[in-house]
Design a protein around this motif. Structure first.
Motif, short mmCIF file in Angstrom:
data_model
loop_
_atom_site.label_atom_id
_atom_site.label_comp_id
_atom_site.label_asym_id
_atom_site.label_seq_id
_atom_site.Cartn_x
_atom_site.Cartn_y
_atom_site.Cartn_z
N VAL A 56 0.82 -1.21 0.00
CA VAL A 56 0.00 0.00 0.00
C VAL A 56 0.86 1.26 0.00
O VAL A 56 0.53 2.26 -0.64
CB VAL A 56 -0.94 0.00 1.23
CG1 VAL A 56 -1.81 1.25 1.22
CG2 VAL A 56 -1.79 -1.24 1.24
N LYS A 73 -7.65 -7.71 -1.76
CA LYS A 73 -7.84 -6.57 -2.65
C LYS A 73 -8.76 -5.54 -2.01
O LYS A 73 -8.60 -4.34 -2.22
CB LYS A 73 -8.39 -7.04 -3.98
CG LYS A 73 -7.41 -7.88 -4.80
CD LYS A 73 -8.00 -8.29 -6.14
CE LYS A 73 -6.99 -9.12 -6.94
NZ LYS A 73 -7.55 -9.56 -8.25
N GLU A 74 -9.74 -6.02 -1.24
CA GLU A 74 -10.66 -5.10 -0.57
C GLU A 74 -9.91 -4.25 0.47
O GLU A 74 -10.14 -3.04 0.57
CB GLU A 74 -11.79 -5.89 0.12
CG GLU A 74 -12.74 -6.59 -0.81
CD GLU A 74 -12.17 -7.87 -1.41
OE1 GLU A 74 -11.13 -8.35 -0.90
OE2 GLU A 74 -12.74 -8.38 -2.39
N ASN A 76 -6.76 -3.53 0.37
CA ASN A 76 -5.89 -2.64 -0.41
C ASN A 76 -6.66 -1.39 -0.85
O ASN A 76 -6.16 -0.26 -0.72
CB ASN A 76 -5.34 -3.38 -1.62
CG ASN A 76 -4.14 -2.68 -2.25
OD1 ASN A 76 -4.01 -1.46 -2.17
ND2 ASN A 76 -3.26 -3.45 -2.85
N ARG A 77 -7.88 -1.60 -1.35
CA ARG A 77 -8.69 -0.45 -1.79
C ARG A 77 -9.00 0.47 -0.62
O ARG A 77 -8.95 1.70 -0.76
CB ARG A 77 -9.98 -0.95 -2.44
CG ARG A 77 -9.80 -1.47 -3.86
CD ARG A 77 -11.13 -1.62 -4.56
NE ARG A 77 -11.91 -2.72 -3.99
CZ ARG A 77 -11.87 -3.97 -4.44
NH1 ARG A 77 -11.09 -4.29 -5.44
NH2 ARG A 77 -12.62 -4.91 -3.88
N SER A 78 -9.34 -0.10 0.53
CA SER A 78 -9.67 0.71 1.71
C SER A 78 -8.49 1.54 2.17
O SER A 78 -8.62 2.75 2.41
CB SER A 78 -10.13 -0.21 2.85
OG SER A 78 -10.29 0.53 4.05
N SER A 80 -5.73 2.32 0.45
CA SER A 80 -5.32 3.26 -0.60
C SER A 80 -6.23 4.48 -0.62
O SER A 80 -5.77 5.61 -0.83
CB SER A 80 -5.35 2.57 -1.96
OG SER A 80 -4.42 1.51 -2.02
N LYS A 81 -7.52 4.26 -0.37
CA LYS A 81 -8.46 5.39 -0.32
C LYS A 81 -8.15 6.30 0.85
O LYS A 81 -8.19 7.53 0.73
CB LYS A 81 -9.90 4.87 -0.21
CG LYS A 81 -10.95 5.96 -0.23
CD LYS A 81 -12.36 5.38 -0.17
CE LYS A 81 -13.40 6.50 -0.18
NZ LYS A 81 -14.78 5.96 -0.07
N SER A 84 -5.17 8.44 -0.07
CA SER A 84 -5.51 9.50 -1.03
C SER A 84 -6.36 10.60 -0.41
O SER A 84 -6.30 11.75 -0.83
CB SER A 84 -6.23 8.91 -2.24
OG SER A 84 -7.49 8.36 -1.87
#
Length: 236
Positions: A56, A73-74, A76-78, A80-81, A84
């Motif tokens: 990440v 992957k879920e 990772n998305r959390s 990464s969000k 950002s």
């Protein structure tokens, strides 16, 4: 060389990366963090296939400290969000040569990455390819030494994540990091290698599954110049 696991569940793995270890495999083919952790997951869970592991965020190869990786992957998305949207807290400890002009403050610069030499530099705001870099600092203590003059222990909080950001901004601000052989003129001139005094000390983020705030800490090794500040006793 091993990486110390600080926390692990089915969503994330939090680890203390040793200094000098790359996060991912590179042209040196030296042992890297990702490979170590993938092997760890395979052995722990008796897997027949390569598990998912998402990097990440990163730490420069010379820098040690706390790092989180996503196991799904879920997750990772959390994470990464959160990065950002600046909901992901990263704090560092560093020792600089000199002393900041004020006990706390902010550096706000524009940085451009120099790909051919793997460095970055501070440039005017409208320079093509530049990105804004923002960090906040807090002076913890200053000690006078015979060889290096004043050395200052500082806490750094990143609001952006740019290439070599802390190293470049502190050097540009007149307080380069002790041991930095890329941005500190004193150590560029030295023939022998030196370990940079920059450590990823704290991570705080919302757990991808529970959404609860979790915080993890890592402390620098008990060696010079960290040990002249007695960090664990005096600061934390």
């Amino acid at each position: 060389m091993k990486a110390k696991i600080l926390f692990e569940d089915r969503n994330i793995i939090v680890v203390e990366k040793p200094p000098k270890m790359p996060c991912q495999s590179d042209k040196t083919l030296d042992e890297d963090l990702m490979s170590i952790l993938i092997n760890h997951c395979v052995e722990k869970e008796v897997l027949k296939e390569k598990p998912y592991l998402g990097l990440v965020h990163r730490l420069d190869r010379p820098v040690g400290g706390v790092l989180v990786l996503a196991k799904t992957k879920e997750a990772n998305r959390s994470l990464s969000k959160q990065i950002s949207e600046q909901g992901f807290l990263k704090e560092y400890l560093t020792i600089v040569c000199g002393k900041p002009s004020s006990p706390s403050g902010e550096f706000r610069d524009y940085l451009k990455k120099l790909i051919t030499i793997n460095m970055s530099k501070v440039v005017p705001q409208n320079t093509k390819g530049s990105k804004e870099a923002v960090l906040k600092y807090q002076l913890i203590d200053t000690v006078k030494t015979n060889e290096y003059g004043e050395l200052s222990l500082m806490s750094i909080s990143l609001e952006t994540g740019r290439h070599h950001q802390i190293r470049v901004q502190l050097s540009n601000g007149g307080i380069p990091i002790w041991g930095d052989n890329k941005y500190n003129k004193t150590f560029i001139k030295k023939k022998e290698w030196s370990q940079i005094s920059l450590w990823a000390h704290k991570l705080a983020f919302k757990h991808p599954d529970s959404n609860e705030l979790v915080t993890f800490y890592s402390y620098p090794y008990d060696e010079y110049p960290w040990n002249i500040f007695h960090i664990k006793k005096r600061w934390f």
